[in-house]
Design an enzyme around this catalytic site. Structure first.
Site, PDB file in Angstrom:
ATOM      1  N   HIS A 172       0.674  -1.195  -0.138  1.00 39.74           N
ATOM      2  CA  HIS A 172       0.134  -0.135  -0.037  1.00 39.74           C
ATOM      3  C   HIS A 172       0.819   1.179  -0.041  1.00 39.74           C
ATOM      4  O   HIS A 172       0.534   2.225   0.563  1.00 39.74           O
ATOM      5  CB  HIS A 172      -0.878  -0.029   1.160  1.00 39.74           C
ATOM      6  CG  HIS A 172      -2.194   0.693   0.969  1.00 39.74           C
ATOM      7  ND1 HIS A 172      -2.121   2.182   1.155  1.00 39.74           N
ATOM      8  CD2 HIS A 172      -3.384   0.328   0.919  1.00 39.74           C
ATOM      9  CE1 HIS A 172      -3.470   2.608   1.100  1.00 39.74           C
ATOM     10  NE2 HIS A 172      -4.328   1.493   0.689  1.00 39.74           N
ATOM     11  N   GLU A 296      -2.233  -0.178  -6.085  1.00 42.05           N
ATOM     12  CA  GLU A 296      -2.472  -1.508  -5.351  1.00 42.05           C
ATOM     13  C   GLU A 296      -2.740  -2.644  -6.269  1.00 42.05           C
ATOM     14  O   GLU A 296      -3.747  -2.864  -6.795  1.00 42.05           O
ATOM     15  CB  GLU A 296      -3.397  -1.249  -4.421  1.00 42.05           C
ATOM     16  CG  GLU A 296      -3.499  -0.301  -3.328  1.00 42.05           C
ATOM     17  CD  GLU A 296      -4.533   0.178  -2.634  1.00 42.05           C
ATOM     18  OE1 GLU A 296      -5.380  -0.796  -1.940  1.00 42.05           O
ATOM     19  OE2 GLU A 296      -4.795   1.483  -2.538  1.00 42.05           O
TER      20      GLU A 296
END
Length: 327
Positions: A172, A296
């Site tokens: 992330h 992501e």
């Protein structure tokens, strides 16, 4: 090539350490064993990613900055996973939904081992026991950050479980190339994206990016999308959407006047999130809205409880690969 690490604290009876990888071209990468977190990427005197002010800050408040988020990244509608005739219920920690694995892998202290040869790397491992956060199966995770002399940072996550389970982790990291992401340009090989509802979950299948704020097939300033009148952008206060990759490499290219990031992955989708919630408060008080953007690399979320795409069979090997090339 160089590697070293420094202890900066203790948590859960384990040492917290910052690991440094350095190549012969002068690029430096810093990784935390808290959450298998990519803390910094230093190139030409600039940090290419969003970072908190100190390593100690990362464990004070969940922030997802650079963390390895799992077992599930994103939301599971009503926390339900249907397999066969059974419905498995996960804890609800985001209103009526389950999000980011509960007390996820980004909030745990990983074991690690640095290595230096033709590349500089660190291997991190974590054992996530059966039943933790409501997930079945004893899960063994292995993350590797590896820096080469071409300024490519290789990220690899392998995992196996001894029971049928679901698994859809992600790194992330918020990228900004030393600037504000809002001012960067982006090109991405995605012809479709997933519109979402008020809860941030898909609700009507894939949609074409053509003619929308989500069309990054040609190089476009990110801010043009963030400040558009598109209903989906307004609904999520910015980019917070999965993009379905069309299989052409690279998956994405992020550019500033001085630097470029190329992203290559074996994931079927990239979820873009532009840090819509950051407002210079809390532990991330050095970060504002649209300062960074995530790529992501994961399986896209689904509308219902059929999570077959992210179901992991007993002793089946999971493998996620992401390469970040900095220029």
């Amino acid at each position: 090539m160089k590697t070293n690490f420094e202890k900066y604290g203790r948590k859960d009876d384990k040492d917290l350490c910052e690991i440094t990888l350095e190549n012969d071209a002068g690029m430096t990468v810093k990784v935390l064993n808290y959450g298998a977190t990519l803390e910094k990427v230093l190139l030409d005197g600039k940090n290419m990613v969003l970072s908190l002010k100190t390593p100690e800050d990362y464990s004070k408040q969940r922030n997802f900055l650079g963390g390895t988020v799992g077992r599930i990244a994103g939301r599971v509608r009503r926390g339900q996973w249907k397999h066969g005739n059974e419905i498995h219920q996960l804890p609800l920690n985001d209103g009526e939904n389950h999000i980011h694995g509960g007390v996820g892998t980004d909030m745990q202290v990983w074991d690690f081992r640095p290595f230096c040869g033709k590349t500089a790397r660190v291997d991190l491992t974590l054992f996530d026991p059966d039943g933790h956060n409501g997930y079945p199966g004893n899960l063994r995770l292995h993350v590797r950050y590896e820096l080469d002399n071409d300024n490519i940072l290789h990220y690899r996550l392998d995992a196996t479980s001894d029971q049928l389970t679901i698994f859809n982790p992600v790194n992330h990291t918020y990228f900004n190339l030393g600037e504000r992401a809002e001012n960067l340009t982006l090109q991405m090989n995605a012809d479709y994206y997933l519109p979402v509802d008020q809860e941030g979950l898909p609700n009507r299948g894939i949609a074409e990016v053509a003619g929308t704020a989500f069309d990054f097939r040609k190089n476009k300033r990110i801010g043009d999308s963030l400040h558009s009148e598109d209903e989906q952008i307004k609904l999520r206060n910015g980019l917070d959407h999965p993009f379905i990759l069309n299989g052409n490499n690279p998956a994405a290219v992020l550019s500033s006047e001085d630097h470029k990031l190329t992203v290559i992955t074996n994931a079927p989708a990239l979820v873009l999130y532009a840090g819509n919630h950051f407002d210079h408060t809390g532990v991330a008080n050095n970060i504002g809205q649209y300062d960074g953007i995530t790529f992501e690399a994961q399986c896209p979320p689904t509308e219902g409880n059929d999570l077959g795409q992210i179901t992991l069979l007993p002793f089946e090997k999971f493998e996620r690969v992401v390469d970040w090339k900095f220029e």
